[in-house]
Design a protein around this motif. Sequence first.
Motif, PDB file in Angstrom:
ATOM      1  N   PRO A   1       0.811  -1.223   0.000  1.00  0.00           N
ATOM      2  CA  PRO A   1       0.000   0.000   0.000  1.00  0.00           C
ATOM      3  C   PRO A   1       0.842   1.271   0.000  1.00  0.00           C
ATOM      4  O   PRO A   1       0.516   2.246  -0.674  1.00  0.00           O
ATOM      5  N   SER A   2       1.969   1.262   0.733  1.00  0.00           N
ATOM      6  CA  SER A   2       2.810   2.464   0.753  1.00  0.00           C
ATOM      7  C   SER A   2       3.461   2.700  -0.606  1.00  0.00           C
ATOM      8  O   SER A   2       3.593   3.852  -1.054  1.00  0.00           O
ATOM      9  N   ASP A   3       3.843   1.629  -1.311  1.00  0.00           N
ATOM     10  CA  ASP A   3       4.401   1.776  -2.659  1.00  0.00           C
ATOM     11  C   ASP A   3       3.354   2.355  -3.610  1.00  0.00           C
ATOM     12  O   ASP A   3       3.660   3.240  -4.428  1.00  0.00           O
ATOM     13  N   LEU A   4       2.139   1.849  -3.529  1.00  0.00           N
ATOM     14  CA  LEU A   4       1.060   2.356  -4.385  1.00  0.00           C
ATOM     15  C   LEU A   4       0.811   3.836  -4.115  1.00  0.00           C
ATOM     16  O   LEU A   4       0.609   4.625  -5.054  1.00  0.00           O
ATOM     17  N   LEU A   5       0.831   4.181  -2.841  1.00  0.00           N
ATOM     18  CA  LEU A   5       0.547   5.565  -2.479  1.00  0.00           C
ATOM     19  C   LEU A   5       1.669   6.494  -2.935  1.00  0.00           C
ATOM     20  O   LEU A   5       1.422   7.607  -3.427  1.00  0.00           O
ATOM     21  N   LEU A   6       2.921   6.062  -2.820  1.00  0.00           N
ATOM     22  CA  LEU A   6       4.043   6.883  -3.260  1.00  0.00           C
ATOM     23  C   LEU A   6       4.041   7.049  -4.778  1.00  0.00           C
ATOM     24  O   LEU A   6       4.364   8.127  -5.298  1.00  0.00           O
ATOM     25  N   THR A   7       3.680   6.004  -5.491  1.00  0.00           N
ATOM     26  CA  THR A   7       3.591   6.110  -6.949  1.00  0.00           C
ATOM     27  C   THR A   7       2.522   7.125  -7.339  1.00  0.00           C
ATOM     28  O   THR A   7       2.717   7.949  -8.254  1.00  0.00           O
TER      29      THR A   7
ATOM     30  N   GLY B   1       8.509  19.291  -3.840  1.00  0.00           N
ATOM     31  CA  GLY B   1       7.830  18.222  -4.551  1.00  0.00           C
ATOM     32  C   GLY B   1       8.689  16.980  -4.700  1.00  0.00           C
ATOM     33  O   GLY B   1       9.920  17.017  -4.524  1.00  0.00           O
ATOM     34  N   PRO B   2       8.063  15.842  -5.019  1.00  0.00           N
ATOM     35  CA  PRO B   2       8.822  14.577  -5.079  1.00  0.00           C
ATOM     36  C   PRO B   2       9.944  14.583  -6.101  1.00  0.00           C
ATOM     37  O   PRO B   2      11.013  14.017  -5.849  1.00  0.00           O
ATOM     38  N   ALA B   3       9.752  15.233  -7.245  1.00  0.00           N
ATOM     39  CA  ALA B   3      10.819  15.260  -8.257  1.00  0.00           C
ATOM     40  C   ALA B   3      12.020  16.055  -7.753  1.00  0.00           C
ATOM     41  O   ALA B   3      13.175  15.624  -7.892  1.00  0.00           O
TER      42      ALA B   3
ATOM     43  N   ALA C   1       5.734  15.497  12.193  1.00  0.00           N
ATOM     44  CA  ALA C   1       5.661  16.083  10.855  1.00  0.00           C
ATOM     45  C   ALA C   1       6.994  16.685  10.444  1.00  0.00           C
ATOM     46  O   ALA C   1       7.451  16.515   9.302  1.00  0.00           O
ATOM     47  N   ILE C   2       7.647  17.418  11.363  1.00  0.00           N
ATOM     48  CA  ILE C   2       8.949  18.010  11.036  1.00  0.00           C
ATOM     49  C   ILE C   2       9.980  16.904  10.814  1.00  0.00           C
ATOM     50  O   ILE C   2      10.784  16.961   9.873  1.00  0.00           O
ATOM     51  N   SER C   3       9.974  15.883  11.672  1.00  0.00           N
ATOM     52  CA  SER C   3      10.932  14.781  11.531  1.00  0.00           C
ATOM     53  C   SER C   3      10.796  14.118  10.164  1.00  0.00           C
ATOM     54  O   SER C   3      11.791  13.854   9.479  1.00  0.00           O
ATOM     55  N   ALA C   4       9.559  13.834   9.763  1.00  0.00           N
ATOM     56  CA  ALA C   4       9.337  13.127   8.505  1.00  0.00           C
ATOM     57  C   ALA C   4       9.545  14.036   7.296  1.00  0.00           C
ATOM     58  O   ALA C   4      10.310  13.720   6.385  1.00  0.00           O
ATOM     59  N   ILE C   5       8.863  15.193   7.294  1.00  0.00           N
ATOM     60  CA  ILE C   5       8.842  16.019   6.095  1.00  0.00           C
ATOM     61  C   ILE C   5      10.147  16.787   5.908  1.00  0.00           C
ATOM     62  O   ILE C   5      10.680  16.875   4.795  1.00  0.00           O
TER      63      ILE C   5
ATOM     64  N   PRO D   1       9.935   8.352   3.959  1.00  0.00           N
ATOM     65  CA  PRO D   1       8.850   8.579   4.918  1.00  0.00           C
ATOM     66  C   PRO D   1       8.264   9.984   4.831  1.00  0.00           C
ATOM     67  O   PRO D   1       7.079  10.171   5.111  1.00  0.00           O
ATOM     68  N   GLY D   2       9.074  10.974   4.446  1.00  0.00           N
ATOM     69  CA  GLY D   2       8.545  12.331   4.322  1.00  0.00           C
ATOM     70  C   GLY D   2       7.540  12.445   3.196  1.00  0.00           C
ATOM     71  O   GLY D   2       6.453  13.015   3.364  1.00  0.00           O
ATOM     72  N   ASP D   3       7.891  11.894   2.032  1.00  0.00           N
ATOM     73  CA  ASP D   3       6.947  11.908   0.917  1.00  0.00           C
ATOM     74  C   ASP D   3       5.714  11.077   1.251  1.00  0.00           C
ATOM     75  O   ASP D   3       4.585  11.444   0.894  1.00  0.00           O
TER      76      ASP D   3
END
Length: 352
Positions: free
Chosen positions: A3-9, A23-25, A129-133, A180-182
């Motif tokens: 599920p996490s792979d699907l969500l990241l895609t 952004g992810p790119a 949120a700060i740790s992850a993002i 994990p941030g994305d």
Amino acid sequence: MTPSDLLLTWYDAHARDLPWRVGPADRRAGVAPDPYRVWLSEIMLQQTTVAAVMDYFTKFTTLWPSVDALAAAHDPDVMAAWAGLGYYARARNLLKCARVVAQDHGGVFPTDHDALLALPGIGPYTAAAISAIAFDRPATVVDGNVERVMARFHAEETPLPRAKPILTELAAALTPAERPGDYAQAVMDLGATICTPRNPACGICPLITDCAARAQGIAADLPRKEPKAPKPIRFGAIYLAQRGDGAWLLERRPEKGLLGGMLGWPGTDWRTDAPPAQPPLGANWTPLPEEVRHTFTHFHLRLSVHVAQVADTPAPDGLFWAPLRQFRAADLPTVMRKAYQLVQSSQALPDP
């Protein structure tokens, strides 16, 4: 795919373009998020929508582009810039936190989760949120959007707020070690744009295949919530006095309590019964036929509005005259601004 792979895609193709986000790119290209912008946005977004925050975020980062700049700002300027965004304790803690980071951490946000938690105004959610993002640490970020996604994905029917620890555990189990941030932002984006409170767009959801609530036909009914108690009503009175030269009589509210540190009109306490009149000075006070109504988190407020035009007179203790050229209604919190707008629309100021 998990599920996490699907969500990241899905996120790679559909991430929202937000002014505080890398952004992810760009992130894959090595662009690191600015912890100051991440922290500022997360504080502003507490109990507030993205749409409401956008202009405030732009204003703050234009006026104070770094944590050191914010730490050096004058308190009244920051409170005025925050006016209208609500939950004013956030603005006070914003300044406190900026000053601790500037003075104790050399203007650099700590990367350690416990050190983040020790900063003023940063609780478990904001620290995660700060740790992850900002730092791409595998922290579990759970806001209202994430709770809704988890409740539906797992068909968890325990009502909120009792479900919070359950949904947090479910969210932690899905948080990946990679990106994990994305991922944290992806779950929030999914809840904001597809897995919405009403009429979720399940047909285009990247998690549709494994969503238990979708399979059971109960997605739109989740998360369940305990019935809310009705909000009480409080009453009060406020007094708008203007001198002949146009100056307005104002107060700076106490640091603690509702609207702490904000400008406002002098008035009575807010009580469940109508308080006795407490005009700030002797004048020919005229009550307006309409009242100001405003809703806070825990109660509804109704304020009677009284106006007076006064001759040149000293301000009572604790109050001050704001010259017309310096007065900006936009610096007032929303409830006080409503009173000013009511007076302006009624043209009710009598002669002294």
